[in-house]
Design a protein around this motif. Sequence first.
Motif, PDB file in Angstrom:
ATOM      1  N   ALA A  49      36.606  50.492  49.316  1.00  0.00           N
ATOM      2  CA  ALA A  49      36.252  51.047  47.999  1.00  0.00           C
ATOM      3  C   ALA A  49      37.385  51.872  47.397  1.00  0.00           C
ATOM      4  O   ALA A  49      37.542  51.917  46.167  1.00  0.00           O
ATOM      5  CB  ALA A  49      34.997  51.914  48.114  1.00  0.00           C
ATOM      6  N   TRP A  50      38.177  52.512  48.255  1.00  0.00           N
ATOM      7  CA  TRP A  50      39.309  53.304  47.748  1.00  0.00           C
ATOM      8  C   TRP A  50      40.293  52.414  46.991  1.00  0.00           C
ATOM      9  O   TRP A  50      40.823  52.811  45.943  1.00  0.00           O
ATOM     10  CB  TRP A  50      40.005  54.016  48.906  1.00  0.00           C
ATOM     11  N   LEU A  51      40.548  51.225  47.511  1.00  0.00           N
ATOM     12  CA  LEU A  51      41.451  50.301  46.824  1.00  0.00           C
ATOM     13  C   LEU A  51      40.801  49.719  45.571  1.00  0.00           C
ATOM     14  O   LEU A  51      41.490  49.439  44.582  1.00  0.00           O
ATOM     15  CB  LEU A  51      41.860  49.167  47.767  1.00  0.00           C
ATOM     16  N   ALA A  57      42.249  49.738  41.821  1.00  0.00           N
ATOM     17  CA  ALA A  57      42.354  48.488  41.063  1.00  0.00           C
ATOM     18  C   ALA A  57      41.720  48.641  39.683  1.00  0.00           C
ATOM     19  O   ALA A  57      42.258  48.162  38.680  1.00  0.00           O
ATOM     20  CB  ALA A  57      41.691  47.352  41.832  1.00  0.00           C
ATOM     21  N   ILE A  58      40.583  49.320  39.631  1.00  0.00           N
ATOM     22  CA  ILE A  58      39.900  49.557  38.352  1.00  0.00           C
ATOM     23  C   ILE A  58      40.756  50.440  37.453  1.00  0.00           C
ATOM     24  O   ILE A  58      40.896  50.172  36.251  1.00  0.00           O
ATOM     25  CB  ILE A  58      38.518  50.199  38.590  1.00  0.00           C
ATOM     26  N   VAL A  87      53.113  53.979  38.082  1.00  0.00           N
ATOM     27  CA  VAL A  87      53.951  54.210  39.270  1.00  0.00           C
ATOM     28  C   VAL A  87      53.171  54.993  40.325  1.00  0.00           C
ATOM     29  O   VAL A  87      53.194  54.660  41.515  1.00  0.00           O
ATOM     30  CB  VAL A  87      55.249  54.962  38.897  1.00  0.00           C
ATOM     31  N   ALA A  88      52.472  56.031  39.876  1.00  0.00           N
ATOM     32  CA  ALA A  88      51.677  56.843  40.806  1.00  0.00           C
ATOM     33  C   ALA A  88      50.564  56.017  41.448  1.00  0.00           C
ATOM     34  O   ALA A  88      50.326  56.116  42.656  1.00  0.00           O
ATOM     35  CB  ALA A  88      51.093  58.052  40.070  1.00  0.00           C
ATOM     36  N   VAL A  89      49.894  55.198  40.641  1.00  0.00           N
ATOM     37  CA  VAL A  89      48.822  54.351  41.165  1.00  0.00           C
ATOM     38  C   VAL A  89      49.372  53.340  42.166  1.00  0.00           C
ATOM     39  O   VAL A  89      48.773  53.089  43.225  1.00  0.00           O
ATOM     40  CB  VAL A  89      48.084  53.623  40.022  1.00  0.00           C
ATOM     41  N   SER A  90      50.531  52.749  41.846  1.00  0.00           N
ATOM     42  CA  SER A  90      51.159  51.781  42.756  1.00  0.00           C
ATOM     43  C   SER A  90      51.517  52.430  44.087  1.00  0.00           C
ATOM     44  O   SER A  90      51.342  51.824  45.157  1.00  0.00           O
ATOM     45  CB  SER A  90      52.417  51.194  42.111  1.00  0.00           C
ATOM     46  N   ALA A  91      52.016  53.665  44.022  1.00  0.00           N
ATOM     47  CA  ALA A  91      52.353  54.392  45.250  1.00  0.00           C
ATOM     48  C   ALA A  91      51.101  54.656  46.078  1.00  0.00           C
ATOM     49  O   ALA A  91      51.102  54.510  47.305  1.00  0.00           O
ATOM     50  CB  ALA A  91      53.048  55.704  44.912  1.00  0.00           C
ATOM     51  N   LEU A  92      50.013  55.025  45.400  1.00  0.00           N
ATOM     52  CA  LEU A  92      48.749  55.257  46.095  1.00  0.00           C
ATOM     53  C   LEU A  92      48.214  53.971  46.724  1.00  0.00           C
ATOM     54  O   LEU A  92      47.710  53.977  47.852  1.00  0.00           O
ATOM     55  CB  LEU A  92      47.710  55.819  45.125  1.00  0.00           C
ATOM     56  N   VAL A  93      48.338  52.866  45.998  1.00  0.00           N
ATOM     57  CA  VAL A  93      47.890  51.572  46.529  1.00  0.00           C
ATOM     58  C   VAL A  93      48.656  51.236  47.807  1.00  0.00           C
ATOM     59  O   VAL A  93      48.070  50.750  48.784  1.00  0.00           O
ATOM     60  CB  VAL A  93      48.087  50.449  45.485  1.00  0.00           C
ATOM     61  N   PHE A  94      49.934  51.504  47.811  1.00  0.00           N
ATOM     62  CA  PHE A  94      50.769  51.216  48.984  1.00  0.00           C
ATOM     63  C   PHE A  94      50.325  52.042  50.186  1.00  0.00           C
ATOM     64  O   PHE A  94      50.092  51.515  51.273  1.00  0.00           O
ATOM     65  CB  PHE A  94      52.232  51.508  48.659  1.00  0.00           C
ATOM     66  N   GLN A 107      43.011  40.546  35.847  1.00  0.00           N
ATOM     67  CA  GLN A 107      43.638  41.363  36.887  1.00  0.00           C
ATOM     68  C   GLN A 107      42.580  42.105  37.700  1.00  0.00           C
ATOM     69  O   GLN A 107      42.679  42.216  38.924  1.00  0.00           O
ATOM     70  CB  GLN A 107      44.611  42.358  36.253  1.00  0.00           C
ATOM     71  N   LEU A 108      41.560  42.604  36.998  1.00  0.00           N
ATOM     72  CA  LEU A 108      40.494  43.355  37.667  1.00  0.00           C
ATOM     73  C   LEU A 108      39.689  42.449  38.602  1.00  0.00           C
ATOM     74  O   LEU A 108      39.441  42.804  39.758  1.00  0.00           O
ATOM     75  CB  LEU A 108      39.569  43.988  36.622  1.00  0.00           C
ATOM     76  N   ILE A 109      39.286  41.289  38.106  1.00  0.00           N
ATOM     77  CA  ILE A 109      38.520  40.345  38.938  1.00  0.00           C
ATOM     78  C   ILE A 109      39.326  39.950  40.168  1.00  0.00           C
ATOM     79  O   ILE A 109      38.818  39.950  41.298  1.00  0.00           O
ATOM     80  CB  ILE A 109      38.140  39.089  38.120  1.00  0.00           C
ATOM     81  N   GLN A 110      40.573  39.603  39.952  1.00  0.00           N
ATOM     82  CA  GLN A 110      41.450  39.169  41.038  1.00  0.00           C
ATOM     83  C   GLN A 110      41.610  40.260  42.091  1.00  0.00           C
ATOM     84  O   GLN A 110      41.471  40.004  43.299  1.00  0.00           O
ATOM     85  CB  GLN A 110      42.814  38.794  40.459  1.00  0.00           C
ATOM     86  N   SER A 111      41.871  41.478  41.653  1.00  0.00           N
ATOM     87  CA  SER A 111      42.106  42.587  42.580  1.00  0.00           C
ATOM     88  C   SER A 111      40.842  42.958  43.347  1.00  0.00           C
ATOM     89  O   SER A 111      40.873  43.119  44.566  1.00  0.00           O
ATOM     90  CB  SER A 111      42.627  43.812  41.816  1.00  0.00           C
ATOM     91  N   VAL A 112      39.732  43.097  42.641  1.00  0.00           N
ATOM     92  CA  VAL A 112      38.481  43.548  43.269  1.00  0.00           C
ATOM     93  C   VAL A 112      37.983  42.540  44.294  1.00  0.00           C
ATOM     94  O   VAL A 112      37.605  42.912  45.419  1.00  0.00           O
ATOM     95  CB  VAL A 112      37.399  43.823  42.205  1.00  0.00           C
ATOM     96  N   ILE A 113      37.979  41.256  43.942  1.00  0.00           N
ATOM     97  CA  ILE A 113      37.498  40.235  44.883  1.00  0.00           C
ATOM     98  C   ILE A 113      38.399  40.145  46.104  1.00  0.00           C
ATOM     99  O   ILE A 113      37.921  40.031  47.242  1.00  0.00           O
ATOM    100  CB  ILE A 113      37.385  38.867  44.183  1.00  0.00           C
ATOM    101  N   THR A 114      39.703  40.222  45.894  1.00  0.00           N
ATOM    102  CA  THR A 114      40.645  40.174  47.019  1.00  0.00           C
ATOM    103  C   THR A 114      40.434  41.356  47.957  1.00  0.00           C
ATOM    104  O   THR A 114      40.430  41.202  49.183  1.00  0.00           O
ATOM    105  CB  THR A 114      42.100  40.161  46.507  1.00  0.00           C
ATOM    106  N   VAL A 115      40.256  42.542  47.378  1.00  0.00           N
ATOM    107  CA  VAL A 115      40.066  43.745  48.191  1.00  0.00           C
ATOM    108  C   VAL A 115      38.743  43.696  48.952  1.00  0.00           C
ATOM    109  O   VAL A 115      38.689  44.015  50.145  1.00  0.00           O
ATOM    110  CB  VAL A 115      40.129  45.010  47.308  1.00  0.00           C
ATOM    111  N   LEU A 116      37.674  43.297  48.286  1.00  0.00           N
ATOM    112  CA  LEU A 116      36.359  43.290  48.923  1.00  0.00           C
ATOM    113  C   LEU A 116      36.258  42.256  50.040  1.00  0.00           C
ATOM    114  O   LEU A 116      35.463  42.417  50.969  1.00  0.00           O
ATOM    115  CB  LEU A 116      35.266  43.044  47.884  1.00  0.00           C
ATOM    116  N   THR A 117      37.048  41.183  49.947  1.00  0.00           N
ATOM    117  CA  THR A 117      37.043  40.175  51.013  1.00  0.00           C
ATOM    118  C   THR A 117      38.144  40.413  52.046  1.00  0.00           C
ATOM    119  O   THR A 117      38.295  39.613  52.967  1.00  0.00           O
ATOM    120  CB  THR A 117      37.197  38.758  50.425  1.00  0.00           C
TER     121      THR A 117
END
Length: 242
Positions: A28-30, A34-35, A60-67, A212-222
């Motif tokens: 959920a954090w990711l 993504a949202i 940039v900050a969000v990308s760093a957090l994602v990493f 982008q949202l659909i792609q990211s959320v589905i990838t993360v949840l699976t």
Amino acid sequence: MLIQPVDILKKSWQIFKVNWQEFTKVTAWLVVLAILSALLSYFDQVTLFMFVSYTFPIYVAVSALVFVVGLWVNIVLARMIWSALRQLPLERRKLAHDSWRDTVSYLWVSILVGVIVTIGTILFIVPGVIFGIWYSFAALVFVLEGVKGYEALKKSKSLVQGRFWLVVWRWLVPFFVYSLVLVVMIGAPSLIIGFLTDWSGFSTVNQPWWFQLIQSVITVLTLPLSAGFGVVLYSSLKEERK
């Protein structure tokens, strides 16, 4: 006998199906990130990028957090899946807390693998592929056994040696099936929304924020499902070496 590809899929799916709620509390954090990223993209598109000088630092900050969060999520998921595979309590809270201190070591092992595979690929493609398979379990060796640095790479190689093509096949089949499922899961809602919004197609340029949202959320949840492939195969390799 080494586990068959279809059984890797079955075991990973069973673990995912039973524990998806606990897994989601980690991924959920990711999803939140993504949202946030998608909303920033939407804001920029709506305002015709007039405020990009302000939104870019946030990107940039969000990308760093994602990493950083991504490293942590991978560690926690691998340990939870390992516990589920051995029919032990998942202990999500404890694993989530303890895994933060291992993110740097996990990153270091991943960097070592990346550098070696990259060098092998630059020298010639075949060595890069060989190194990639040899050291594909190095991160799991660290996460599940606590073996750090180059020693994790050596242990990964020892698991694969003598069974190289068997391992290649057991990596390829589950991820091929998973990729097909992912394409359907992402493509179906994207086609529906695209039809309703007159979106022209699946161009990699100027993708709408909702795609982008659909792609990211589905990838993360699976993600727990795909992470299960490696853990299940790793477990089978260890059992075969005993």
